[in-house]
Scaffold this active site. Structure first.
Site, PDB file in Angstrom:
ATOM      1  N   ARG A  88       0.663  -1.670   0.084  1.00  0.00           N
ATOM      2  CA  ARG A  88       0.122   0.136   0.200  1.00  0.00           C
ATOM      3  C   ARG A  88       0.601   1.061   0.382  1.00  0.00           C
ATOM      4  O   ARG A  88       0.411   2.060  -0.181  1.00  0.00           O
ATOM      5  CB  ARG A  88      -1.369   0.476   1.230  1.00  0.00           C
ATOM      6  CG  ARG A  88      -1.799  -0.608   0.268  1.00  0.00           C
ATOM      7  CD  ARG A  88      -2.622  -0.511   2.091  1.00  0.00           C
ATOM      8  NE  ARG A  88      -4.207  -0.090   2.603  1.00  0.00           N
ATOM      9  CZ  ARG A  88      -5.488  -0.874   2.056  1.00  0.00           C
ATOM     10  NH1 ARG A  88      -5.321  -2.039   2.064  1.00  0.00           N
ATOM     11  NH2 ARG A  88      -6.433  -0.921   2.683  1.00  0.00           N
ATOM     12  N   ARG A 156     -18.128  -2.100   9.640  1.00  0.00           N
ATOM     13  CA  ARG A 156     -16.742  -1.946  10.154  1.00  0.00           C
ATOM     14  C   ARG A 156     -16.933  -0.426  10.449  1.00  0.00           C
ATOM     15  O   ARG A 156     -17.437   0.337   9.864  1.00  0.00           O
ATOM     16  CB  ARG A 156     -15.854  -2.106   8.621  1.00  0.00           C
ATOM     17  CG  ARG A 156     -15.448  -3.588   8.764  1.00  0.00           C
ATOM     18  CD  ARG A 156     -14.695  -4.219   7.695  1.00  0.00           C
ATOM     19  NE  ARG A 156     -13.270  -2.994   7.042  1.00  0.00           N
ATOM     20  CZ  ARG A 156     -12.151  -3.066   6.771  1.00  0.00           C
ATOM     21  NH1 ARG A 156     -12.541  -3.917   5.640  1.00  0.00           N
ATOM     22  NH2 ARG A 156     -12.053  -1.924   5.966  1.00  0.00           N
ATOM     23  N   ARG A 167      -9.450   7.510   4.206  1.00  0.00           N
ATOM     24  CA  ARG A 167      -8.876   6.174   3.528  1.00  0.00           C
ATOM     25  C   ARG A 167      -8.643   7.162   2.539  1.00  0.00           C
ATOM     26  O   ARG A 167      -7.597   5.780   1.835  1.00  0.00           O
ATOM     27  CB  ARG A 167      -9.665   5.128   3.288  1.00  0.00           C
ATOM     28  CG  ARG A 167      -9.891   4.397   5.199  1.00  0.00           C
ATOM     29  CD  ARG A 167     -10.834   3.934   5.962  1.00  0.00           C
ATOM     30  NE  ARG A 167     -10.655   2.643   4.986  1.00  0.00           N
ATOM     31  CZ  ARG A 167     -11.441   1.894   4.904  1.00  0.00           C
ATOM     32  NH1 ARG A 167     -13.230   1.913   5.003  1.00  0.00           N
ATOM     33  NH2 ARG A 167     -11.832   0.238   3.870  1.00  0.00           N
TER      34      ARG A 167
HETATM   35  P1  ADP Z   1     -10.194  -1.792   2.547  1.00  0.00           P
HETATM   36  O1  ADP Z   1      -9.116  -2.098   0.900  1.00  0.00           O
HETATM   37  O2  ADP Z   1     -11.379  -1.337   2.474  1.00  0.00           O
HETATM   38  O3  ADP Z   1      -9.855  -0.381   2.635  1.00  0.00           O
HETATM   39  P2  ADP Z   1      -8.969  -3.281   4.449  1.00  0.00           P
HETATM   40  O4  ADP Z   1      -9.169  -4.479   5.182  1.00  0.00           O
HETATM   41  O5  ADP Z   1      -7.822  -3.644   3.090  1.00  0.00           O
HETATM   42  O6  ADP Z   1     -10.199  -1.963   3.481  1.00  0.00           O
HETATM   43  O7  ADP Z   1      -7.619  -2.904   5.366  1.00  0.00           O
HETATM   44  C1  ADP Z   1      -8.317  -1.709   6.585  1.00  0.00           C
HETATM   45  C2  ADP Z   1      -7.485  -1.199   7.263  1.00  0.00           C
HETATM   46  O8  ADP Z   1      -5.930  -2.116   7.458  1.00  0.00           O
HETATM   47  C3  ADP Z   1      -6.588  -0.520   6.531  1.00  0.00           C
HETATM   48  O9  ADP Z   1      -7.289   0.854   6.399  1.00  0.00           O
HETATM   49  C4  ADP Z   1      -5.199   0.043   7.126  1.00  0.00           C
HETATM   50  O10 ADP Z   1      -5.248   0.613   8.626  1.00  0.00           O
HETATM   51  C5  ADP Z   1      -4.490  -1.551   7.469  1.00  0.00           C
HETATM   52  N1  ADP Z   1      -3.903  -2.050   6.040  1.00  0.00           N
HETATM   53  C6  ADP Z   1      -4.563  -2.958   5.770  1.00  0.00           C
HETATM   54  N2  ADP Z   1      -2.944  -3.387   4.677  1.00  0.00           N
HETATM   55  C7  ADP Z   1      -2.462  -2.259   5.196  1.00  0.00           C
HETATM   56  C8  ADP Z   1      -0.916  -2.493   4.460  1.00  0.00           C
HETATM   57  N3  ADP Z   1      -0.852  -2.647   3.442  1.00  0.00           N
HETATM   58  N4  ADP Z   1      -0.479  -1.427   4.843  1.00  0.00           N
HETATM   59  C9  ADP Z   1      -0.891  -0.228   6.374  1.00  0.00           C
HETATM   60  N5  ADP Z   1      -1.876  -0.789   6.757  1.00  0.00           N
HETATM   61  C10 ADP Z   1      -2.842  -1.697   6.230  1.00  0.00           C
END
Ligand code: ADP
Ligand code: ZN
Length: 210
Positions: A88, A156, A167
């Site tokens: 990310r 959520r 986000r």
């Molecule tokens: P979405 O793709 O719907 O935003 P996710 O379930 O993938 O939701 O992620 C939810 C939260 O988990 C993110 O908003 C972040 O806080 C954390 N998160 C998930 N993957 C990462 C990542 N690769 N790096 C940093 N934070 C992460």
């Protein structure tokens, strides 16, 4: 095949990840699910991650990189995997490179911000197993109940509108640069997110053949 799913929050990465893993019989590694699971079971990592999640911020790179490195070392990843929600940030992508992980394809699911905001408000997840549904686009067979495990479906906390806006901001600032990163490596395939999940799945599976 080693695959990365890229896309804004709410673009439907998780749903498409499941389809790809059924299709190719490889595991999905969802950092979001792993973090939420840690939160539910109250581990040290979960406690640290909570405030970031609640505010719609990213969990620090070193934490997620550690999670992914550990997970990729497991046996079931030998024949390929789908990374959902990782990398990310550019440092996360570089960490993958440094681990010597070769990525075959990066599928970028593109959805407009307005659509993301609309979709997120209808999203529900299973409290027990984490499976994801949508009240309009991806309904469970029985309202409010998980098809897979009969758990209760809930919204959520970070799907509330203000957090969603944060986000999206984080996504544009920190994650979108990965499109260029993988474009330059010749790995990027763009899939335009469709209103009907099934149509997006068709395009996603077709993107694997490109
Ligand atoms: P979405 O793709 O719907 O935003 P996710 O379930 O993938 O939701 O992620 C939810 C939260 O988990 C993110 O908003 C972040 O806080 C954390 N998160 C998930 N993957 C990462 C990542 N690769 N790096 C940093 N934070 C992460
Ligand atoms: Zn469930």
């Amino acid at each position: 095949m080693n695959i990365i799913l890229l896309g804004a929050p709410g673009a439907g990465k998780g749903t498409q990840a499941e389809k790809i893993c059924e299709h190719l019989n490889i595991p999905t590694i969802s950092t979001g699910n792993i973090i939420r699971e840690a939160l539910r079971s109250g581990t040290e990592m979960g406690k640290k991650a909570q405030s970031y999640l609640d505010e719609g911020k990213l969990v620090p790179d070193e934490v997620v990189i550690g999670i992914v490195q550990e997970r990729l070392a497991q046996d079931d990843c030998k024949n390929g995997f789908v990374l959902d929600g990782f990398p990310r940030t550019i440092p996360q992508a570089e960490a993958l490179d440094h681990m010597g992980v070769v990525i075959d394809k990066v599928i970028d699911i593109q959805v407009a911000d307005e659509d993301v905001i609309q979709r997120m408000s209808g999203r529900r997840i299973c409290e027990k197993c984490g499976a994801s549904y949508h009240m309009q686009y991806n309904k469970p067979q029985v309202e409010g109940v998980c098809d897979k495990c009969a758990g209760t479906l809930v919204q959520r906390k970070d799907d509330h509108p203000d957090t969603v806006k944060e986000r999206l901001k984080v996504y544009h600032e920190q994650t979108e640069p990965l499109e260029e990163y993988y474009q330059k490596k010749g790995k990027l395939v763009i899939v335009k997110g469709q209103e009907d999940v099934k149509d997006t799945t068709r395009l996603t599976l077709a993107a694997l053949e490109v």
